[in-house]
Scaffold this motif. Sequence first.
Motif, mmCIF file in Angstrom:
data_model
loop_
_atom_site.group_PDB
_atom_site.id
_atom_site.type_symbol
_atom_site.label_atom_id
_atom_site.label_comp_id
_atom_site.label_asym_id
_atom_site.label_seq_id
_atom_site.Cartn_x
_atom_site.Cartn_y
_atom_site.Cartn_z
ATOM 1 N N LEU A 57 9.170 21.424 9.478
ATOM 2 C CA LEU A 57 8.130 20.424 9.726
ATOM 3 C C LEU A 57 8.026 19.662 11.292
ATOM 4 C CD1 LEU A 57 7.238 17.974 6.517
ATOM 5 C CD2 LEU A 57 6.548 20.398 6.635
ATOM 6 N N PRO A 58 6.872 20.245 11.819
ATOM 7 C CA PRO A 58 6.749 19.896 13.134
ATOM 8 C C PRO A 58 7.265 17.704 13.648
ATOM 9 C CG PRO A 58 4.052 20.937 12.942
ATOM 10 C CD PRO A 58 5.611 20.508 11.457
ATOM 11 N N GLU A 59 7.913 17.565 14.600
ATOM 12 C CA GLU A 59 7.651 15.927 14.338
ATOM 13 C C GLU A 59 6.370 15.642 14.060
ATOM 14 O OE1 GLU A 59 10.349 12.982 16.832
ATOM 15 O OE2 GLU A 59 10.202 15.564 17.566
ATOM 16 N N GLN A 60 5.695 15.577 14.298
ATOM 17 C CA GLN A 60 4.197 15.099 13.931
ATOM 18 C C GLN A 60 3.797 14.832 13.060
ATOM 19 O OE1 GLN A 60 3.720 17.108 16.096
ATOM 20 N NE2 GLN A 60 2.044 18.593 15.763
ATOM 21 N N GLN A 61 4.822 15.369 11.968
ATOM 22 C CA GLN A 61 4.679 15.240 10.454
ATOM 23 C C GLN A 61 4.949 14.203 10.026
ATOM 24 O OE1 GLN A 61 2.469 19.798 10.422
ATOM 25 N NE2 GLN A 61 2.758 18.654 8.358
ATOM 26 N N LEU A 62 6.227 13.574 10.610
ATOM 27 C CA LEU A 62 6.821 12.391 10.028
ATOM 28 C C LEU A 62 6.395 11.510 10.608
ATOM 29 C CD1 LEU A 62 9.655 11.759 8.515
ATOM 30 C CD2 LEU A 62 11.087 12.808 11.037
ATOM 31 N N LEU A 63 5.838 10.587 9.682
ATOM 32 C CA LEU A 63 5.473 9.717 9.581
ATOM 33 C C LEU A 63 6.082 8.045 9.632
ATOM 34 C CD1 LEU A 63 1.982 9.820 8.401
ATOM 35 C CD2 LEU A 63 2.847 10.812 10.823
ATOM 36 N N CYS A 64 6.026 6.991 10.490
ATOM 37 C CA CYS A 64 6.859 5.946 10.458
ATOM 38 C C CYS A 64 6.003 4.870 9.716
ATOM 39 C CB CYS A 64 7.204 5.405 11.610
ATOM 40 S SG CYS A 64 7.910 3.897 11.673
ATOM 41 N N MET A 65 6.192 4.853 8.099
ATOM 42 C CA MET A 65 5.461 3.868 7.437
ATOM 43 C C MET A 65 5.449 2.396 8.345
ATOM 44 S SD MET A 65 5.038 1.313 5.317
ATOM 45 C CE MET A 65 7.049 0.467 4.994
ATOM 46 N N ARG A 66 5.841 1.944 8.824
ATOM 47 C CA ARG A 66 5.526 0.650 9.813
ATOM 48 C C ARG A 66 4.409 1.056 10.323
ATOM 49 N NH1 ARG A 66 11.502 -2.419 10.850
ATOM 50 N NH2 ARG A 66 12.142 -1.992 9.223
ATOM 51 N N ASP A 67 4.133 1.333 10.967
ATOM 52 C CA ASP A 67 3.276 2.184 11.545
ATOM 53 C C ASP A 67 1.592 2.220 11.963
ATOM 54 O OD1 ASP A 67 4.886 2.697 14.206
ATOM 55 O OD2 ASP A 67 5.211 4.797 13.577
ATOM 56 N N TYR A 68 2.112 2.213 9.854
ATOM 57 C CA TYR A 68 0.428 2.100 9.260
ATOM 58 C C TYR A 68 0.466 0.709 8.327
ATOM 59 C CZ TYR A 68 0.220 6.627 11.027
ATOM 60 O OH TYR A 68 0.761 8.146 12.201
ATOM 61 N N ILE A 69 1.171 -0.051 8.382
ATOM 62 C CA ILE A 69 0.892 -1.741 8.005
ATOM 63 C C ILE A 69 -0.019 -2.517 8.640
ATOM 64 C CG2 ILE A 69 1.584 -3.595 7.364
ATOM 65 C CD1 ILE A 69 2.288 -0.826 5.759
ATOM 66 N N ALA A 70 -1.068 -2.897 8.118
ATOM 67 C CA ALA A 70 -2.367 -3.250 9.076
ATOM 68 C C ALA A 70 -2.291 -4.705 8.223
ATOM 69 C CB ALA A 70 -3.472 -3.271 9.124
ATOM 70 N N LYS A 71 -3.748 -5.743 8.634
ATOM 71 C CA LYS A 71 -3.433 -6.692 8.406
ATOM 72 C C LYS A 71 -3.808 -6.778 6.975
ATOM 73 C CE LYS A 71 -8.876 -7.255 9.815
ATOM 74 N NZ LYS A 71 -8.976 -8.147 10.545
ATOM 75 N N ASP A 72 -4.204 -5.598 5.989
ATOM 76 C CA ASP A 72 -4.275 -5.936 4.486
ATOM 77 C C ASP A 72 -4.689 -4.263 3.950
ATOM 78 O OD1 ASP A 72 -7.029 -4.526 5.025
ATOM 79 O OD2 ASP A 72 -8.024 -6.028 5.192
ATOM 80 N N LEU A 73 -4.692 -4.243 2.728
ATOM 81 C CA LEU A 73 -4.171 -2.312 2.784
ATOM 82 C C LEU A 73 -5.225 -1.635 3.037
ATOM 83 C CD1 LEU A 73 -2.830 -0.335 1.124
ATOM 84 C CD2 LEU A 73 -4.023 -1.845 -0.978
ATOM 85 N N ALA A 74 -6.516 -2.398 3.053
ATOM 86 C CA ALA A 74 -7.286 -1.347 3.114
ATOM 87 C C ALA A 74 -7.545 -0.547 4.251
ATOM 88 C CB ALA A 74 -9.516 -1.919 3.520
ATOM 89 N N HIS A 75 -7.072 -1.729 5.319
ATOM 90 C CA HIS A 75 -7.107 -1.099 6.770
ATOM 91 C C HIS A 75 -5.494 -0.255 6.652
ATOM 92 C CE1 HIS A 75 -9.647 -4.655 7.615
ATOM 93 N NE2 HIS A 75 -9.964 -3.714 9.218
ATOM 94 N N SER A 76 -4.549 -0.536 6.181
ATOM 95 C CA SER A 76 -3.156 0.723 6.190
ATOM 96 C C SER A 76 -3.934 1.690 6.225
ATOM 97 C CB SER A 76 -2.456 -0.153 5.533
ATOM 98 O OG SER A 76 -1.664 -1.322 5.824
ATOM 99 N N LEU A 77 -4.346 2.252 4.830
ATOM 100 C CA LEU A 77 -5.257 3.322 4.446
ATOM 101 C C LEU A 77 -6.083 3.714 5.445
ATOM 102 C CD1 LEU A 77 -5.819 2.227 0.558
ATOM 103 C CD2 LEU A 77 -3.882 3.311 1.479
ATOM 104 N N GLN A 78 -6.498 3.277 6.043
ATOM 105 C CA GLN A 78 -8.369 3.633 6.071
ATOM 106 C C GLN A 78 -6.922 3.675 7.870
ATOM 107 O OE1 GLN A 78 -10.659 1.189 8.226
ATOM 108 N NE2 GLN A 78 -11.609 2.298 10.001
ATOM 109 N N HIS A 79 -5.654 3.426 8.619
ATOM 110 C CA HIS A 79 -4.950 4.587 9.666
ATOM 111 C C HIS A 79 -4.537 5.868 9.164
ATOM 112 C CE1 HIS A 79 -5.916 0.920 11.756
ATOM 113 N NE2 HIS A 79 -5.106 0.129 11.086
ATOM 114 N N LEU A 80 -3.915 5.098 7.881
ATOM 115 C CA LEU A 80 -3.102 6.879 7.441
ATOM 116 C C LEU A 80 -4.159 7.468 7.201
ATOM 117 C CD1 LEU A 80 -1.328 5.472 4.300
ATOM 118 C CD2 LEU A 80 -0.110 6.897 6.709
ATOM 119 N N ARG A 81 -5.721 7.737 6.256
ATOM 120 C CA ARG A 81 -6.635 8.300 6.485
ATOM 121 C C ARG A 81 -7.208 8.835 7.833
ATOM 122 N NH1 ARG A 81 -9.084 4.692 2.094
ATOM 123 N NH2 ARG A 81 -10.049 4.277 4.089
#
Length: 224
Positions: free
Chosen positions: A31-55
């Motif tokens: 897999l390309p390295e950009q498809q290896l995601l760091c979960m900490r980069d997608y933890i926002a102030k709440d779940l909705a914002h975290s999921l928005q970043h992942l989408r």
Amino acid sequence: METSVMTPIYLLNGWGMNQHVLTPLQQALELPEQQLLCMRDYIAKDLAHSLQHLRARIPPQSIVIGWSLGVMLALQLALSHPLRAVITLGNECARILRPGGYFLFSSVLEGSLYELKNSWAQVDDAQHVNHFRTASAYTQLCQASPLVIQHLHAQEYVYFYDHLRQLRHELKQLGANHLHAGRRPHLAAKDRLQRLQAAYDTYRRPQGLPATWHIIHLLLRKPS
């Protein structure tokens, strides 16, 4: 000549380590390295914002492989984003439980939001409500896990709203307002929303506009 398009695969690590804990798997899958995601980069102030970043990062119809807390985010993402599959590593729930421990979870079942689904069907033929698993599908998944089903209960919940915009706002806050691939850009035009409102008004009760959820509650136990 037809060309095959491979399904993109994204890896999402847990909280305790950085994304490189999954580097061997990323290399094995080529897999390309950009498809290896760091979960900490997608933890926002709440779940909705975290999921928005992942989408925004993960394309529709991708496969997400999660580990530890990455599993939890991937499963939440799948409720509001059209993923092809979510793969969990290490039987995470079973791993973190001590022998004899219990795991209780709830999820959405097929048939939820049928009023919204049927109302949109009066407007166009696009998909506006996510697909949800059946109770039998959850039962089969649990039976295939290392945990033992102790209790299973499905229940219907109906919530009422004065206006359709209240329901749409709440679904947006939940991250459940994503329209699936293939949508047309003019779906939110005023005339379509008026037609949606008219169709939904046929379900109105004295309490207001209903939104029905079918929820499954499962209690699992790790063998001693």
